[in-house]
Motif scaffolding. Structure first.
Motif, PDB file in Angstrom:
ATOM      1  N   LEU A   6      21.428  13.429  23.333  1.00 48.90           N
ATOM      2  CA  LEU A   6      20.972  12.126  22.868  1.00 48.90           C
ATOM      3  C   LEU A   6      19.689  12.275  22.084  1.00 48.90           C
ATOM      4  N   ILE A   7      19.495  11.408  21.127  1.00 49.78           N
ATOM      5  CA  ILE A   7      18.285  11.401  20.325  1.00 49.78           C
ATOM      6  C   ILE A   7      17.537  10.115  20.645  1.00 49.78           C
ATOM      7  N   SER A   8      16.270  10.218  20.900  1.00 52.33           N
ATOM      8  CA  SER A   8      15.449   9.049  21.194  1.00 52.33           C
ATOM      9  C   SER A   8      14.647   8.689  19.949  1.00 52.33           C
ATOM     10  N   ILE A   9      14.671   7.419  19.580  1.00 51.64           N
ATOM     11  CA  ILE A   9      13.938   6.943  18.413  1.00 51.64           C
ATOM     12  C   ILE A   9      13.068   5.780  18.838  1.00 51.64           C
ATOM     13  N   LYS A  10      11.790   5.855  18.495  1.00 51.80           N
ATOM     14  CA  LYS A  10      10.891   4.741  18.806  1.00 51.80           C
ATOM     15  C   LYS A  10      10.887   3.801  17.604  1.00 51.80           C
ATOM     16  N   HIS A  11      11.246   2.542  17.861  1.00 53.14           N
ATOM     17  CA  HIS A  11      11.337   1.555  16.780  1.00 53.14           C
ATOM     18  C   HIS A  11      10.717   0.262  17.274  1.00 53.14           C
ATOM     19  N   GLU A  12       9.643  -0.146  16.677  1.00 55.48           N
ATOM     20  CA  GLU A  12       8.932  -1.358  17.080  1.00 55.48           C
ATOM     21  C   GLU A  12       9.376  -2.538  16.216  1.00 55.48           C
ATOM     22  N   PRO A  13       9.299  -3.761  16.763  1.00 53.26           N
ATOM     23  CA  PRO A  13       9.611  -4.945  15.943  1.00 53.26           C
ATOM     24  C   PRO A  13       8.723  -4.974  14.704  1.00 53.26           C
ATOM     25  N   GLY A  14       9.320  -5.259  13.586  1.00 57.34           N
ATOM     26  CA  GLY A  14       8.575  -5.311  12.327  1.00 57.34           C
ATOM     27  C   GLY A  14       8.609  -4.004  11.558  1.00 57.34           C
ATOM     28  N   ASP A  15       9.015  -2.909  12.230  1.00 53.85           N
ATOM     29  CA  ASP A  15       9.146  -1.635  11.524  1.00 53.85           C
ATOM     30  C   ASP A  15      10.294  -1.740  10.525  1.00 53.85           C
ATOM     31  N   PRO A  16      10.210  -1.005   9.415  1.00 49.77           N
ATOM     32  CA  PRO A  16      11.341  -1.031   8.479  1.00 49.77           C
ATOM     33  C   PRO A  16      12.593  -0.469   9.153  1.00 49.77           C
ATOM     34  N   THR A  17      13.737  -0.896   8.671  1.00 54.84           N
ATOM     35  CA  THR A  17      14.985  -0.434   9.275  1.00 54.84           C
ATOM     36  C   THR A  17      15.149   1.071   9.073  1.00 54.84           C
ATOM     37  N   ILE A  18      15.820   1.687  10.019  1.00 56.57           N
ATOM     38  CA  ILE A  18      16.049   3.122   9.962  1.00 56.57           C
ATOM     39  C   ILE A  18      17.193   3.383   8.985  1.00 56.57           C
ATOM     40  N   LYS A  19      16.973   4.299   8.066  1.00 50.09           N
ATOM     41  CA  LYS A  19      17.973   4.604   7.041  1.00 50.09           C
ATOM     42  C   LYS A  19      19.102   5.439   7.642  1.00 50.09           C
ATOM     43  N   THR A  20      20.324   5.003   7.405  1.00 49.93           N
ATOM     44  CA  THR A  20      21.507   5.742   7.846  1.00 49.93           C
ATOM     45  C   THR A  20      22.516   5.748   6.703  1.00 49.93           C
ATOM     46  N   ASP A  21      23.597   6.469   6.895  1.00 51.29           N
ATOM     47  CA  ASP A  21      24.663   6.504   5.893  1.00 51.29           C
ATOM     48  C   ASP A  21      25.703   5.409   6.137  1.00 51.29           C
ATOM     49  N   THR A  22      25.435   4.539   7.099  1.00 56.44           N
ATOM     50  CA  THR A  22      26.397   3.503   7.454  1.00 56.44           C
ATOM     51  C   THR A  22      26.449   2.426   6.379  1.00 56.44           C
ATOM     52  N   ASP A  23      27.652   2.080   5.959  1.00 53.47           N
ATOM     53  CA  ASP A  23      27.859   0.996   5.003  1.00 53.47           C
ATOM     54  C   ASP A  23      27.999  -0.305   5.811  1.00 53.47           C
ATOM     55  N   TRP A  24      26.876  -0.989   6.068  1.00 53.96           N
ATOM     56  CA  TRP A  24      26.886  -2.158   6.942  1.00 53.96           C
ATOM     57  C   TRP A  24      27.664  -3.313   6.347  1.00 53.96           C
ATOM     58  N   ALA A  25      27.749  -3.405   5.033  1.00 47.47           N
ATOM     59  CA  ALA A  25      28.555  -4.465   4.417  1.00 47.47           C
ATOM     60  C   ALA A  25      30.026  -4.275   4.771  1.00 47.47           C
ATOM     61  N   ALA A  26      30.477  -3.019   4.771  1.00 47.03           N
ATOM     62  CA  ALA A  26      31.867  -2.735   5.138  1.00 47.03           C
ATOM     63  C   ALA A  26      32.093  -3.009   6.622  1.00 47.03           C
ATOM     64  N   VAL A  27      31.114  -2.687   7.458  1.00 44.04           N
ATOM     65  CA  VAL A  27      31.236  -2.948   8.891  1.00 44.04           C
ATOM     66  C   VAL A  27      31.299  -4.450   9.146  1.00 44.04           C
ATOM     67  N   ASP A  28      30.417  -5.210   8.496  1.00 41.29           N
ATOM     68  CA  ASP A  28      30.401  -6.670   8.676  1.00 41.29           C
ATOM     69  C   ASP A  28      31.692  -7.324   8.194  1.00 41.29           C
ATOM     70  N   ALA A  29      32.381  -6.687   7.240  1.00 43.63           N
ATOM     71  CA  ALA A  29      33.613  -7.265   6.690  1.00 43.63           C
ATOM     72  C   ALA A  29      34.831  -7.027   7.589  1.00 43.63           C
ATOM     73  N   LEU A  30      34.698  -6.168   8.599  1.00 41.50           N
ATOM     74  CA  LEU A  30      35.840  -5.879   9.478  1.00 41.50           C
ATOM     75  C   LEU A  30      36.178  -7.082  10.348  1.00 41.50           C
ATOM     76  N   THR A  31      37.455  -7.301  10.549  1.00 42.73           N
ATOM     77  CA  THR A  31      37.901  -8.351  11.465  1.00 42.73           C
ATOM     78  C   THR A  31      37.876  -7.795  12.887  1.00 42.73           C
ATOM     79  N   ASP A  32      37.956  -8.680  13.868  1.00 48.84           N
ATOM     80  CA  ASP A  32      37.993  -8.239  15.264  1.00 48.84           C
ATOM     81  C   ASP A  32      39.189  -7.325  15.506  1.00 48.84           C
ATOM     82  N   GLU A  33      40.328  -7.649  14.883  1.00 50.34           N
ATOM     83  CA  GLU A  33      41.529  -6.843  15.056  1.00 50.34           C
ATOM     84  C   GLU A  33      41.332  -5.438  14.484  1.00 50.34           C
TER      85      GLU A  33
END
Length: 123
Positions: A6-33
């Motif tokens: 496991l990797i531990s990351i310290k992230h406080e409120p207000g910190d910039p979002t952590i950069k990843t390769d995840t396409d969040w627009a594609a994730v948000d577009a997925l249906t529950d099914e």
């Protein structure tokens, strides 16, 4: 100390979002099914059947339903006779639909055209 993988990351409120390769627009577009199918196809995902847990209440995602139908908040509220303030509260999670409203939203999700037609004929 034993390594757990496991990797531990310290992230406080207000910190910039952590950069990843995840396409969040594609994730948000997925249906529950689609999400459920992806989980079933993932051999590393442990199956958890939330819908059979005692006390679990499935709350329809009103915003995704409305967007799937291609309607604005005003058009959805008018078509299905839901007060616009109530719809906004549901979409912004300020309030949650009660049991009759959840049933109504489930029927709308299954056959939106038939519900809209019956309401217009009853007017």
């Amino acid at each position: 100390m034993k390594k757990t993988g496991l990797i531990s990351i310290k992230h406080e409120p207000g910190d910039p979002t952590i950069k990843t390769d995840t396409d969040w627009a594609a994730v948000d577009a997925l249906t529950d099914e689609q999400i459920e199918a992806a989980v079933r196809d993932d051999p590393d995902a442990a199956p958890i059947n939330f819908f059979e847990q005692p006390g679990f209440i499935r709350i329809p995602n009103v915003k995704k339903l409305r967007e799937r139908l291609g309607l604005t908040q005003e058009a959805f509220a008018a078509a299905y006779r839901i007060p616009i303030g109530t719809l906004r509260d549901w979409e912004q999670s300020r309030k949650f639909p009660d049991a009759p409203a959840r049933a109504y939203l489930t029927v709308i999700a299954k056959n939106p055209a038939a519900v809209a037609q019956m309401l217009s004929e009853a007017a």
